[in-house]
Design a protein around this motif. Structure first.
Motif, PDB file in Angstrom:
ATOM      1  N   ARG A  27       0.835  -1.211   0.000  1.00 15.63           N
ATOM      2  CA  ARG A  27       0.000   0.000   0.000  1.00 15.63           C
ATOM      3  C   ARG A  27       0.868   1.260   0.000  1.00 15.63           C
ATOM      4  N   GLU A  28       1.936   1.234   0.777  1.00 17.76           N
ATOM      5  CA  GLU A  28       2.805   2.410   0.869  1.00 17.76           C
ATOM      6  C   GLU A  28       3.428   2.742  -0.490  1.00 17.76           C
ATOM      7  N   VAL A  29       3.799   1.721  -1.247  1.00 18.84           N
ATOM      8  CA  VAL A  29       4.350   1.960  -2.586  1.00 18.84           C
ATOM      9  C   VAL A  29       3.250   2.404  -3.548  1.00 18.84           C
ATOM     10  N   PHE A  30       2.114   1.730  -3.510  1.00 22.90           N
ATOM     11  CA  PHE A  30       1.015   2.067  -4.414  1.00 22.90           C
ATOM     12  C   PHE A  30       0.567   3.519  -4.259  1.00 22.90           C
ATOM     13  N   ASP A  31       0.606   4.037  -3.045  1.00 23.70           N
ATOM     14  CA  ASP A  31       0.168   5.411  -2.801  1.00 23.70           C
ATOM     15  C   ASP A  31       1.005   6.432  -3.560  1.00 23.70           C
ATOM     16  N   SER A  32       2.188   6.015  -4.022  1.00 19.28           N
ATOM     17  CA  SER A  32       3.085   6.942  -4.721  1.00 19.28           C
ATOM     18  C   SER A  32       3.071   6.802  -6.236  1.00 19.28           C
ATOM     19  N   LEU A  33       2.477   5.734  -6.767  1.00 20.00           N
ATOM     20  CA  LEU A  33       2.754   5.365  -8.151  1.00 20.00           C
ATOM     21  C   LEU A  33       1.841   5.979  -9.207  1.00 20.00           C
ATOM     22  N   ALA A  34       0.740   6.599  -8.817  1.00 17.67           N
ATOM     23  CA  ALA A  34      -0.181   7.126  -9.819  1.00 17.67           C
ATOM     24  C   ALA A  34       0.508   8.044 -10.838  1.00 17.67           C
ATOM     25  N   PRO A  35       1.358   8.995 -10.405  1.00 14.89           N
ATOM     26  CA  PRO A  35       1.980   9.896 -11.392  1.00 14.89           C
ATOM     27  C   PRO A  35       2.824   9.164 -12.428  1.00 14.89           C
ATOM     28  N   VAL A  36       3.609   8.186 -11.995  1.00 12.00           N
ATOM     29  CA  VAL A  36       4.489   7.506 -12.943  1.00 12.00           C
ATOM     30  C   VAL A  36       3.702   6.580 -13.868  1.00 12.00           C
ATOM     31  N   LEU A  37       2.610   5.998 -13.387  1.00 15.08           N
ATOM     32  CA  LEU A  37       1.799   5.136 -14.236  1.00 15.08           C
ATOM     33  C   LEU A  37       1.041   5.942 -15.290  1.00 15.08           C
ATOM     34  N   ARG A  38       0.627   7.148 -14.940  1.00 18.43           N
ATOM     35  CA  ARG A  38      -0.043   8.011 -15.938  1.00 18.43           C
ATOM     36  C   ARG A  38       0.922   8.407 -17.046  1.00 18.43           C
ATOM     37  N   ARG A  39       2.175   8.639 -16.687  1.00 22.15           N
ATOM     38  CA  ARG A  39       3.168   9.058 -17.683  1.00 22.15           C
ATOM     39  C   ARG A  39       3.716   7.880 -18.487  1.00 22.15           C
ATOM     40  N   ASN A  40       3.569   6.671 -17.954  1.00 19.73           N
ATOM     41  CA  ASN A  40       4.150   5.489 -18.598  1.00 19.73           C
ATOM     42  C   ASN A  40       3.093   4.392 -18.722  1.00 19.73           C
ATOM     43  N   PRO A  41       2.149   4.533 -19.628  1.00 17.38           N
ATOM     44  CA  PRO A  41       1.057   3.549 -19.745  1.00 17.38           C
ATOM     45  C   PRO A  41       1.545   2.149 -20.075  1.00 17.38           C
ATOM     46  N   GLN A  42       2.761   2.026 -20.606  1.00 13.43           N
ATOM     47  CA  GLN A  42       3.269   0.691 -20.945  1.00 13.43           C
ATOM     48  C   GLN A  42       3.397  -0.193 -19.709  1.00 13.43           C
ATOM     49  N   TYR A  43       3.612   0.402 -18.534  1.00 14.73           N
ATOM     50  CA  TYR A  43       3.700  -0.408 -17.318  1.00 14.73           C
ATOM     51  C   TYR A  43       2.370  -1.095 -17.029  1.00 14.73           C
ATOM     52  N   GLY A  44       1.286  -0.380 -17.205  1.00 18.92           N
ATOM     53  CA  GLY A  44      -0.026  -0.959 -16.977  1.00 18.92           C
ATOM     54  C   GLY A  44      -0.410  -1.951 -18.045  1.00 18.92           C
ATOM     55  N   ASP A  45      -0.078  -1.626 -19.295  1.00 19.97           N
ATOM     56  CA  ASP A  45      -0.433  -2.509 -20.406  1.00 19.97           C
ATOM     57  C   ASP A  45       0.226  -3.882 -20.271  1.00 19.97           C
ATOM     58  N   ALA A  46       1.426  -3.927 -19.706  1.00 24.68           N
ATOM     59  CA  ALA A  46       2.165  -5.193 -19.573  1.00 24.68           C
ATOM     60  C   ALA A  46       2.014  -5.812 -18.185  1.00 24.68           C
ATOM     61  N   ALA A  47       1.083  -5.301 -17.390  1.00 22.00           N
ATOM     62  CA  ALA A  47       0.831  -5.836 -16.034  1.00 22.00           C
ATOM     63  C   ALA A  47       2.110  -5.897 -15.209  1.00 22.00           C
ATOM     64  N   VAL A  48       2.944  -4.855 -15.342  1.00 24.80           N
ATOM     65  CA  VAL A  48       4.218  -4.840 -14.627  1.00 24.80           C
ATOM     66  C   VAL A  48       3.996  -4.839 -13.120  1.00 24.80           C
ATOM     67  N   LEU A  49       3.032  -4.035 -12.671  1.00 30.18           N
ATOM     68  CA  LEU A  49       2.797  -3.932 -11.234  1.00 30.18           C
ATOM     69  C   LEU A  49       2.359  -5.272 -10.647  1.00 30.18           C
ATOM     70  N   GLU A  50       1.459  -5.962 -11.347  1.00 27.36           N
ATOM     71  CA  GLU A  50       1.007  -7.268 -10.877  1.00 27.36           C
ATOM     72  C   GLU A  50       2.176  -8.252 -10.795  1.00 27.36           C
ATOM     73  N   ARG A  51       3.079  -8.172 -11.747  1.00 28.30           N
ATOM     74  CA  ARG A  51       4.223  -9.081 -11.771  1.00 28.30           C
ATOM     75  C   ARG A  51       5.202  -8.778 -10.640  1.00 28.30           C
ATOM     76  N   ILE A  52       5.387  -7.493 -10.358  1.00 27.80           N
ATOM     77  CA  ILE A  52       6.302  -7.128  -9.278  1.00 27.80           C
ATOM     78  C   ILE A  52       5.726  -7.505  -7.917  1.00 27.80           C
ATOM     79  N   CYS A  53       4.413  -7.485  -7.773  1.00 23.90           N
ATOM     80  CA  CYS A  53       3.790  -7.815  -6.485  1.00 23.90           C
ATOM     81  C   CYS A  53       3.791  -9.312  -6.198  1.00 23.90           C
ATOM     82  N   GLU A  54       3.984 -10.120  -7.219  1.00 23.58           N
ATOM     83  CA  GLU A  54       3.970 -11.577  -7.030  1.00 23.58           C
ATOM     84  C   GLU A  54       5.409 -12.083  -6.979  1.00 23.58           C
ATOM     85  N   PRO A  55       5.855 -12.656  -5.854  1.00 25.07           N
ATOM     86  CA  PRO A  55       7.233 -13.164  -5.781  1.00 25.07           C
ATOM     87  C   PRO A  55       7.499 -14.220  -6.848  1.00 25.07           C
TER      88      PRO A  55
END
Length: 445
Positions: A27-55
């Protein structure tokens, strides 16, 4: 949290029930990420966040061992190999009764971003066991470590996964672990563990690195306001390795450290902590705060209240997670605290962080401020790889450069994303971007 991130966070909660510390870290990391995800839609398109959250891998195993009375004891061991996009998994082992999968995942998740911030080629992982080395003989600790490594060794390697120490795992434990690894594999693979003894593959400054690095980061923050540690009153929670060397570096920079703590209470020493006495009590006598007070005229032990009630200008929480809460933040603010730098992993609760930032306090999150330990571990790996050893002065100079670089990276990233002075925002975004770009570059792995 931005609404676009809520489905991912809900997935994290659903997949990892009952792991409160892990949820808090995500949660602490997610609270900071909105600005960078808006500027870099490729992270969302490739489910990067979901992949980083799963060990990438979670290992749980039984650790049987025999105590001095001949009784068989059973503990549970863990290693979470979280993310290797930037290099081999790197992160400590914690031996403490509180260790369970959620703690290890929280620490591993933090480690991924912390390691990325150093700029070194290392991924993130964490491990440990619910074994308590306190009160155990050297023989019992050795037998536990040998049993632990007998299972874990098959997952390690200098190019695969490189553990280090953490709470409850110091030079003694690292020695026993490395000895068993060497015995099983028939290889003197120095780079498989860091935090080793200097005489057998370790690095100078590694012992001091986390505490020193926390203070060096705080010094960089103070400089942005034309201040330094010189003449400031400082409180350091904890009395372990990180706290001791944070005290040492703060004193070297001219501060007066007036308080430290352990699980029995906190010590107030208005004359300034006698560092050599504290080292003797903790490292030689294996004593408690009361033993320090008994040998230090003018110092007193408080068993009621909190260390953060002591008036100081700099607070360095170096003990454990969630030790500085909203009430503590209010106490610090009432005394005019200038800076708080986390020497432990996530020692400040979310409401504590918010209050300190709203109060204009310079606040350094652990993933930035306590990265000196893992940075110096990476320097140890470099020395092992080249069959070399560096001087204390040269290694400390390199650590100082790394901590200044982490500070500048966090500060400039915060400025770039309209959050000047917000080191939490800067650390989270800078660490995330480096990992996310590597994840994308490596394809769907």
């Amino acid at each position: 949290m931005d609404a676009s991130l809520e489905p991912v966070f809900e997935q994290v909660l659903r997949r990892n029930p009952g792991e409160a510390e892990f949820h808090q870290a995500v949660r602490e990391v997610f609270d900071s990420l909105a600005p960078v995800l808006r500027r870099n839609p490729q992270y969302g398109d490739a489910a990067v966040l979901e992949r980083i959250c799963e060990p990438e891998r979670q290992i749980i195993f039984r650790v049987p061992w025999v105590d001095d009375s001949g009784r068989v004891q059973i503990n549970r061991g863990f290693r979470v190999e979280y993310n290797s996009a930037l290099g081999p998994y790197k992160g400590g082992l914690r031996f403490h009764p509180s260790v369970y999968l959620g703690i290890v995942k929280f620490l591993g998740f933090e480690q991924v971003f912390k390691n990325a911030l150093t700029g070194m080629p290392i991924g993130g992982g964490k491990g440990g066991a619910d074994f308590d080395p306190r009160g155990r003989s050297d023989g019992e600790v050795m037998r536990f470590c040998q049993s632990f490594m007998t299972e874990l060794y098959r997952h390690l390697g200098e190019h695969t996964d490189v553990p280090a120490g953490d709470v409850g795992v110091g030079g003694r434990e690292i020695g026993y672990l490395f000895g068993q690894y060497k015995r099983i594999t028939n290889r003197y693979e120095s780079g498989v563990l860091t935090g080793k003894g200097v005489g057998w593959g370790g690095s100078l400054v590694r012992t001091e690195a986390t505490g020193y690095g926390t203070v060096l980061f705080a010094q960089e923050m103070l400089r942005t306001r034309g201040r330094s540690f010189d003449g400031l009153r400082v409180a350091v929670s904890g009395a372990g390795n990180v706290a001791i060397y944070a005290i040492e570096k703060a004193q070297q920079l001219g501060a007066r450290v007036v308080a430290f703590s352990d699980s029995s209470g906190y010590v107030v020493d208005e004359a300034g902590v006698d560092l050599e006495l504290l080292k003797a009590v903790k490292e030689v006598q294996r004593g408690r705060a009361a033993d320090y007070v008994a040998q230090r005229p003018g110092a007193h032990l408080a068993t009621a209240g909190r260390i953060w009630d002591v008036p100081v200008e700099v607070a360095l929480p170096c003990a454990t997670q969630n030790e500085l809460d909203g009430a503590d933040a209010k106490a610090l603010l009432s005394h005019g605290v200038l800076a708080v730098a986390e020497g432990a992993n996530m020692p400040t609760t979310p409401d504590g962080v918010s209050l300190l930032q709203e109060g204009g306090v310079l606040f350094a999150p652990g993933k930035a401020a306590n990265a000196g330990g893992v940075a110096t571990s990476a320097l140890e790996m470099q020395q092992n790889a080249s069959r070399d050893s560096w001087t204390f002065e040269g290694t400390e100079e390199r650590l100082t450069e790394i901590m200044a670089g982490i500070h500048d990276r966090c500060a400039s990233t915060a400025d770039e994303h309209d959050g000047p002075g917000d080191y939490v925002l800067g650390a989270n975004i800078a660490g995330f971007r480096r990992v996310a770009d590597a994840v994308l570059a490596l394809g769907l792995v």
